[in-house]
Write a protein that holds these residues in place. Sequence first.
Motif, PDB file in Angstrom:
ATOM      1  N   ARG A 175      39.608  43.298  42.540  1.00 21.58           N
ATOM      2  CA  ARG A 175      38.681  43.891  43.505  1.00 21.58           C
ATOM      3  C   ARG A 175      38.238  42.893  44.569  1.00 21.58           C
ATOM      4  O   ARG A 175      39.032  42.466  45.388  1.00 21.58           O
ATOM      5  CB  ARG A 175      37.489  44.500  42.784  1.00 21.58           C
TER       6      ARG A 175
ATOM      7  N   LEU B 118      33.456  48.841  49.000  1.00 24.40           N
ATOM      8  CA  LEU B 118      33.765  49.062  47.590  1.00 24.40           C
ATOM      9  C   LEU B 118      32.671  49.941  46.997  1.00 24.40           C
ATOM     10  O   LEU B 118      31.504  49.555  46.980  1.00 24.40           O
ATOM     11  CB  LEU B 118      33.841  47.727  46.845  1.00 24.40           C
TER      12      LEU B 118
ATOM     13  N   GLN C  94      38.118  50.828  46.650  1.00 26.95           N
ATOM     14  CA  GLN C  94      38.007  49.897  47.775  1.00 26.95           C
ATOM     15  C   GLN C  94      38.756  50.417  48.997  1.00 26.95           C
ATOM     16  O   GLN C  94      39.883  50.893  48.901  1.00 26.95           O
ATOM     17  CB  GLN C  94      38.547  48.524  47.376  1.00 26.95           C
TER      18      GLN C  94
END
Length: 516
Positions: free
Chosen positions: A370, A427, A432
Amino acid sequence: MSIELEMSAPLTPVSLGAAPQTFPARTTYDRVVLPGDFPDPTVTKIGDTYWASATTAEWGAIFPIFSSKNLLDWELVGHVFPDKQPDWASSNFWAPEFHHENGRTYMYYTARSKQGGMLCVAVASADHPAGPYRDHGPLVGQEAGSIDGFAMPDENGDLYLVWKEDGNSCQQETPIWAQRLNSERTALIGEATELFTNDVKWEGPLVEGSALVRHNGWFYHFFAGNSCCGKGCNYATGVARSRSLLGPWEKHQQNPILDRNDVWKCPGHGTVTELDGRWFLLHHAYAAESHEFVGRQGLLSEFTWNAQEWPEFVNRSPQAPALTDMGQFNIAEEFEGDALGLEWQWPISAPKPEATVRDGQLHLAASASRLGTIVGRRTHAATYKAATTIDFANLPVDTYAGLAAVGDPYNALALVAGNGQVQIWHLKSGKQQTLAQLFVEPCDTLTLRLEVWGGQRYRFAYSTDGATWQPLPTESFSLNGTYLPPWDRGVRVALVAQGAEDTTAMFNNFIVRNKR
């Protein structure tokens, strides 16, 4: 590089108490003493020093350790678990409580077990309150969950653990239990006794956050009731008393004895302490101006004992003034030392970041997940600007370095640079998106800036000289960050490094400027 961080035009528009001249001034202790996100604070006095800690939830390092000589000025000196969580536990590091006896300090705390997934009360101990601590594992973990452990001697000197059964997690009542501890203070013995449960309207779905003290032959049991956290919270503090630790307990008819006002919302879950014959509750509350975006802050509230031998707070609410000098919480980190300071945090869902400081730079090892590697600081205001300068010329290919407002690893807004571009990352709930991107002319360093108003609206810009700013366009010009704070935590402002595991991003500084 000198960085000019003047705030863009907004999108929308601690003192000593005075006394009569004929008497000596009396220090006002009602104030914010742990500013920022420090829920469920605990305090104890050992020798001539006060020690405090607080919930860290899903952020490491786990359970800060503060020391003070006067209850007002606190120094962060370490953490109970500075590098990683105990092997048995996965998350929900809540409600630490000190207990000290026979030269040894114990920390009773809550965490979620990896096996079975239930919330448990556990204990760690140390030869000195500053640590290092040795973990002894869980003491109790009921099916509904067990939280908010507090150690208290009974009238015979036998030590008991008092805790809450987390029945509200399954739409049940929330009994407060007590059970005797063994001589090593590492296991429960005998049978558990129910002290009381949530049975009064103001308490709503729960009572929790036990803190006990003995005064004039009475045991006093301070506790919190109702909803602790987030925008819709209605937490407050009550008290019960008994001649015997195991009861019967009488709840005060004037509960809640500590409730909200125009400055502080949802005050609760604190610990009682004493200084020079004066009595205080160190507890948390949300500042009305910043609420969930900063989180629950540590307040000291003085109380007195009335003629009926019940504790009373002035106006039944926190008297701490609102924080006005937000500049005292500004950050100007130039990475001049040899390691990150104790104030830096990281998500405990990932290993402790590989972060080294040398030659005036932070070298942060990247991660592919992420946002990548995250190291952040607590915020103190809902309106602020933050910036960092990255070593852009030496950033590895496919590695991104930047600045982010982080609720948790699944919810963030970030401005990052890499592969010759700057990008805005959105996000939310783990999904995302890249909302904007611009190519940047080659340069040695690149400065990234984040601005936020009221915790909700965000703008981003970059600079190649630290003075001339280029905004990044978005469809609505500003981005809404209302979704960022989790239910129980404030927002962190963080540095991030995203990329292959063997790559590193270098940061020259980290700057935060707060406004009310």
